[in-house]
Design an enzyme around this catalytic site. Structure first.
Site, PDB file in Angstrom:
ATOM      1  N   MET A 155       0.861  -1.200   0.000  1.00  0.00           N
ATOM      2  CA  MET A 155       0.000   0.000   0.000  1.00  0.00           C
ATOM      3  C   MET A 155       0.894   1.247   0.000  1.00  0.00           C
ATOM      4  O   MET A 155       0.961   2.006   0.964  1.00  0.00           O
ATOM      5  CB  MET A 155      -0.910  -0.031   1.226  1.00  0.00           C
ATOM      6  CG  MET A 155      -1.880   1.123   1.339  1.00  0.00           C
ATOM      7  SD  MET A 155      -3.066   1.186   0.029  1.00  0.00           S
ATOM      8  CE  MET A 155      -4.477   0.382   0.780  1.00  0.00           C
ATOM      9  N   ARG A 157       2.421   4.420  -2.903  1.00  0.00           N
ATOM     10  CA  ARG A 157       1.779   5.472  -3.713  1.00  0.00           C
ATOM     11  C   ARG A 157       0.737   4.870  -4.653  1.00  0.00           C
ATOM     12  O   ARG A 157      -0.414   5.321  -4.702  1.00  0.00           O
ATOM     13  CB  ARG A 157       2.847   6.218  -4.530  1.00  0.00           C
ATOM     14  CG  ARG A 157       3.770   7.079  -3.692  1.00  0.00           C
ATOM     15  CD  ARG A 157       4.943   7.557  -4.509  1.00  0.00           C
ATOM     16  NE  ARG A 157       5.841   6.462  -4.783  1.00  0.00           N
ATOM     17  CZ  ARG A 157       7.111   6.393  -4.375  1.00  0.00           C
ATOM     18  NH1 ARG A 157       7.643   7.391  -3.712  1.00  0.00           N
ATOM     19  NH2 ARG A 157       7.862   5.352  -4.659  1.00  0.00           N
ATOM     20  N   ILE A 158       1.139   3.829  -5.404  1.00  0.00           N
ATOM     21  CA  ILE A 158       0.204   3.274  -6.401  1.00  0.00           C
ATOM     22  C   ILE A 158      -0.899   2.472  -5.695  1.00  0.00           C
ATOM     23  O   ILE A 158      -2.074   2.564  -6.065  1.00  0.00           O
ATOM     24  CB  ILE A 158       0.954   2.398  -7.436  1.00  0.00           C
ATOM     25  CG1 ILE A 158       2.049   3.230  -8.127  1.00  0.00           C
ATOM     26  CG2 ILE A 158      -0.015   1.840  -8.474  1.00  0.00           C
ATOM     27  CD1 ILE A 158       3.011   2.426  -8.978  1.00  0.00           C
ATOM     28  N   SER A 237       3.245  -5.261 -10.175  1.00  0.00           N
ATOM     29  CA  SER A 237       4.501  -4.783  -9.570  1.00  0.00           C
ATOM     30  C   SER A 237       5.699  -5.278 -10.370  1.00  0.00           C
ATOM     31  O   SER A 237       6.143  -4.605 -11.308  1.00  0.00           O
ATOM     32  CB  SER A 237       4.571  -5.197  -8.104  1.00  0.00           C
ATOM     33  OG  SER A 237       4.623  -6.598  -7.950  1.00  0.00           O
ATOM     34  N   ARG A 238       6.197  -6.451 -10.046  1.00  0.00           N
ATOM     35  CA  ARG A 238       7.266  -7.073 -10.818  1.00  0.00           C
ATOM     36  C   ARG A 238       6.979  -8.563 -10.901  1.00  0.00           C
ATOM     37  O   ARG A 238       6.506  -9.170  -9.920  1.00  0.00           O
ATOM     38  CB  ARG A 238       8.629  -6.869 -10.142  1.00  0.00           C
ATOM     39  CG  ARG A 238       9.209  -5.474 -10.287  1.00  0.00           C
ATOM     40  CD  ARG A 238       9.663  -5.176 -11.720  1.00  0.00           C
ATOM     41  NE  ARG A 238      10.239  -3.847 -11.844  1.00  0.00           N
ATOM     42  CZ  ARG A 238       9.567  -2.736 -12.129  1.00  0.00           C
ATOM     43  NH1 ARG A 238       8.246  -2.784 -12.314  1.00  0.00           N
ATOM     44  NH2 ARG A 238      10.192  -1.585 -12.252  1.00  0.00           N
ATOM     45  N   GLU A 267      10.957 -10.845 -18.991  1.00  0.00           N
ATOM     46  CA  GLU A 267      10.232 -10.123 -20.040  1.00  0.00           C
ATOM     47  C   GLU A 267      11.172  -9.901 -21.216  1.00  0.00           C
ATOM     48  O   GLU A 267      12.366  -9.711 -21.013  1.00  0.00           O
ATOM     49  CB  GLU A 267       9.734  -8.783 -19.477  1.00  0.00           C
ATOM     50  CG  GLU A 267       8.750  -8.991 -18.343  1.00  0.00           C
ATOM     51  CD  GLU A 267       8.280  -7.688 -17.691  1.00  0.00           C
ATOM     52  OE1 GLU A 267       8.757  -6.613 -18.073  1.00  0.00           O
ATOM     53  OE2 GLU A 267       7.450  -7.770 -16.774  1.00  0.00           O
ATOM     54  N   HIS A 286       3.619  -5.222 -19.739  1.00  0.00           N
ATOM     55  CA  HIS A 286       4.223  -4.250 -18.805  1.00  0.00           C
ATOM     56  C   HIS A 286       3.912  -2.805 -19.241  1.00  0.00           C
ATOM     57  O   HIS A 286       4.821  -2.025 -19.545  1.00  0.00           O
ATOM     58  CB  HIS A 286       5.745  -4.478 -18.719  1.00  0.00           C
ATOM     59  CG  HIS A 286       6.351  -3.919 -17.466  1.00  0.00           C
ATOM     60  ND1 HIS A 286       7.447  -4.485 -16.858  1.00  0.00           N
ATOM     61  CD2 HIS A 286       6.041  -2.836 -16.724  1.00  0.00           C
ATOM     62  CE1 HIS A 286       7.778  -3.766 -15.794  1.00  0.00           C
ATOM     63  NE2 HIS A 286       6.929  -2.763 -15.695  1.00  0.00           N
TER      64      HIS A 286
HETATM   65  P1  NAP Z   1       6.012   2.727  -3.015  1.00  0.00           P
HETATM   66  O1  NAP Z   1       5.261   3.990  -2.819  1.00  0.00           O
HETATM   67  O2  NAP Z   1       7.406   2.625  -2.505  1.00  0.00           O
HETATM   68  O3  NAP Z   1       5.132   1.546  -2.404  1.00  0.00           O
HETATM   69  C1  NAP Z   1       5.609   0.291  -2.136  1.00  0.00           C
HETATM   70  C2  NAP Z   1       4.865  -0.241  -0.921  1.00  0.00           C
HETATM   71  O4  NAP Z   1       5.266  -1.590  -0.717  1.00  0.00           O
HETATM   72  C3  NAP Z   1       5.174   0.531   0.354  1.00  0.00           C
HETATM   73  O5  NAP Z   1       3.976   0.923   0.932  1.00  0.00           O
HETATM   74  C4  NAP Z   1       5.913  -0.469   1.238  1.00  0.00           C
HETATM   75  O6  NAP Z   1       5.497  -0.288   2.576  1.00  0.00           O
HETATM   76  C5  NAP Z   1       5.445  -1.808   0.686  1.00  0.00           C
HETATM   77  N1  NAP Z   1       6.458  -2.847   0.876  1.00  0.00           N
HETATM   78  C6  NAP Z   1       7.774  -2.811   0.606  1.00  0.00           C
HETATM   79  N2  NAP Z   1       8.370  -3.965   0.940  1.00  0.00           N
HETATM   80  C7  NAP Z   1       7.386  -4.752   1.443  1.00  0.00           C
HETATM   81  C8  NAP Z   1       7.369  -6.075   1.985  1.00  0.00           C
HETATM   82  N3  NAP Z   1       8.494  -6.791   2.097  1.00  0.00           N
HETATM   83  N4  NAP Z   1       6.200  -6.569   2.389  1.00  0.00           N
HETATM   84  C9  NAP Z   1       5.069  -5.832   2.322  1.00  0.00           C
HETATM   85  N5  NAP Z   1       5.011  -4.588   1.832  1.00  0.00           N
HETATM   86  C10 NAP Z   1       6.170  -4.043   1.401  1.00  0.00           C
HETATM   87  O7  NAP Z   1       6.105   2.375  -4.554  1.00  0.00           O
HETATM   88  P2  NAP Z   1       5.048   2.691  -5.717  1.00  0.00           P
HETATM   89  O8  NAP Z   1       5.398   3.963  -6.369  1.00  0.00           O
HETATM   90  O9  NAP Z   1       3.684   2.490  -5.201  1.00  0.00           O
HETATM   91  O10 NAP Z   1       5.435   1.506  -6.727  1.00  0.00           O
HETATM   92  C11 NAP Z   1       5.321   0.158  -6.322  1.00  0.00           C
HETATM   93  C12 NAP Z   1       5.909  -0.788  -7.339  1.00  0.00           C
HETATM   94  O11 NAP Z   1       5.069  -0.883  -8.472  1.00  0.00           O
HETATM   95  C13 NAP Z   1       7.253  -0.380  -7.939  1.00  0.00           C
HETATM   96  O12 NAP Z   1       8.336  -0.745  -7.090  1.00  0.00           O
HETATM   97  C14 NAP Z   1       7.291  -1.129  -9.246  1.00  0.00           C
HETATM   98  O13 NAP Z   1       7.895  -2.391  -9.080  1.00  0.00           O
HETATM   99  C15 NAP Z   1       5.822  -1.322  -9.591  1.00  0.00           C
HETATM  100  N6  NAP Z   1       5.401  -0.534 -10.768  1.00  0.00           N
HETATM  101  C16 NAP Z   1       4.969  -1.214 -11.864  1.00  0.00           C
HETATM  102  C17 NAP Z   1       4.515  -0.505 -12.946  1.00  0.00           C
HETATM  103  C18 NAP Z   1       4.012  -1.228 -14.155  1.00  0.00           C
HETATM  104  O14 NAP Z   1       4.185  -0.740 -15.261  1.00  0.00           O
HETATM  105  N7  NAP Z   1       3.366  -2.370 -13.998  1.00  0.00           N
HETATM  106  C19 NAP Z   1       4.518   0.884 -12.949  1.00  0.00           C
HETATM  107  C20 NAP Z   1       4.983   1.535 -11.825  1.00  0.00           C
HETATM  108  C21 NAP Z   1       5.417   0.804 -10.726  1.00  0.00           C
HETATM  109  P3  NAP Z   1       6.467  -0.684   3.806  1.00  0.00           P
HETATM  110  O15 NAP Z   1       7.751  -0.014   3.546  1.00  0.00           O
HETATM  111  O16 NAP Z   1       5.735  -0.226   5.025  1.00  0.00           O
HETATM  112  O17 NAP Z   1       6.566  -2.168   3.764  1.00  0.00           O
HETATM  113  C1  GLV Z   2       7.544   0.392 -14.101  1.00  0.00           C
HETATM  114  O1  GLV Z   2       7.429  -0.779 -14.030  1.00  0.00           O
HETATM  115  C2  GLV Z   2       8.072   1.200 -13.058  1.00  0.00           C
HETATM  116  O2  GLV Z   2       8.591   0.663 -12.071  1.00  0.00           O
HETATM  117  O3  GLV Z   2       8.002   2.438 -13.200  1.00  0.00           O
END
Ligand code: NAP
Ligand code: GLV
Length: 321
Positions: A155, A157-158, A237-238, A267, A286
């Site tokens: 939980m 940003r996204i 996510s990944r 990928e 992706h």
């Molecule tokens: P973010 O704001 O850093 O959110 C990640 C969340 O994951 C944090 O709330 C963190 O909370 C939690 N987390 C981290 N490690 C954890 C664990 N071991 N167990 C449980 N929760 C955990 O990142 P975001 O901007 O939302 O982006 C998240 C991910 O989405 C990116 O890292 C990327 O891999 C993926 N993404 C994919 C796409 C796509 O094209 N599909 C696009 C953008 C991003 P805590 O620190 O409290 O655990």
């Molecule tokens: C895409 O997967 C990103 O992490 O921005």
């Protein structure tokens, strides 16, 4: 002398133009094909800054080869393709692209959830394949989305942006992080659960955790066994957060209902990938952040990060370990 920036994929000249005043750019001139490793290492050796994509492995060998390097700007928020420890040892700043892609990625994630639950791709193909002859009561009947419990693992940003969308569908929100996030609990009524409890309770399990040593294959055989038989699993996510063999097994044996996947362990995947072959999956290449507006913002943020570091200023969005 101007600093040299190497860009690992062709990006539009109009975006580079404002930055040409302060830097000399070199670029891998192909749009859809990643830069070969040997070219990357050779170019990095002469660069002060590198703008890279998630297709590049920015590892220890890369940093060893890049003697002048001061900054790497990754055009993604996830930075599991970069060895941050090695970057720190070599004194190289790493930046990513948070925030600018949050809403766009949440749109795609929620869209994938709906598409998977309501079998939208399968239904569109049904017409294309000339199979639609009659309307019938359970023809392509899927699962409801509204009112169902969404369980967000990661939980951040996204995750939070997806949760906001879910409130519009009257979905109770469950979440799991390593730490609690009181804002989402107060503002969206989200309920914090341990991972096992979330897996057991959620109708939709949505992975939005970064890929780390802790989250690699977090969604394994045991995790899929804990989910409801009617559960829909969404991964935006990944790919490597999932044991793909275990997911395939769960899907083919109807231990969960369906999966919507934007990301894969290796990928790109081909039409022969086992998960693409199933009827109860929706597989995307992706494209989470892939809107024209957002991709442009991501490139601009990378260029701004490079500019600030190379001017000796503080980067806008540095990656923290
Ligand atoms: P973010 O704001 O850093 O959110 C990640 C969340 O994951 C944090 O709330 C963190 O909370 C939690 N987390 C981290 N490690 C954890 C664990 N071991 N167990 C449980 N929760 C955990 O990142 P975001 O901007 O939302 O982006 C998240 C991910 O989405 C990116 O890292 C990327 O891999 C993926 N993404 C994919 C796409 C796509 O094209 N599909 C696009 C953008 C991003 P805590 O620190 O409290 O655990
Ligand atoms: C895409 O997967 C990103 O992490 O921005």
């Amino acid at each position: 002398m101007k600093p040299v920036i190497y860009v690992t994929r062709k990006i539009p000249e109009e975006l580079l133009q404002p930055y040409r005043e302060y830097a000399d750019f070199r670029m891998w001139e192909r749009e859809t094909e990643p830069v070969p490793r040997d070219v990357l290492l050779k170019e990095a050796a002469a660069a002060d800054g590198v703008l890279c994509l998630l297709t590049e492995q920015i590892d220890r060998a890369f940093f060893r080869a890049a003697g002048n390097l001061k900054v790497v700007a990754n055009m993604a928020v996830g930075f599991d393709n970069i060895d941050i420890e090695a970057a720190e040892e070599h004194g190289v700043v790493v930046t990513n692209t948070p925030d600018v892609l949050t809403e766009t990625t949440a749109d795609l994630t929620f869209g994938l959830l709906m598409t998977t639950a309501r079998r939208i791709v399968e239904a569109a193909d049904y017409i294309r394949d000339g199979q639609w002859e009659h309307w019938s009561p359970y023809l392509l009947a899927g699962a409801d989305v509204h009112g169902k419990k969404i369980g967000i693992v990661g939980m951040g940003r996204i995750g939070e942006a997806v949760a906001r969308r879910a409130t519009g569908f009257q979905m109770p929100i469950l979440y799991h992080n390593r730490s609690r996030k009181e804002t989402v609990e107060q503002e969206l009524g989200a309920k914090y659960l341990e991972l096992d409890e979330l897996l057991q309770e959620a109708d939709f399990v949505v992975s939005l955790v970064p890929l780390t040593n802790e989250t690699a294959r977090l969604f394994n055989k045991e995790a899929f066994r804990k989910m409801k038989k009617s559960a829909v699993f969404i991964n935006a996510s990944r790919g490597a957060t999932v044991d793909e063999d275990a997911l395939y097994d769960a899907l083919i044996n109807n231990r969960i209902r369906a999966a919507g996947l934007d990301v894969f362990e290796k990928e790109p995947i081909t039409p022969n990938h086992p998960l693409v072959q199933l009827d109860n999956t929706v597989c995307l290449p992706h494209i989470g952040s892939a809107s024209e507006e957002t991709r442009t913002k991501m490139i601009r943020l990378c260029l701004d990060n490079l500019a600030t570091v190379l001017r000796g200023e503080t980067p806008i969005t540095p990656v923290h370990k």
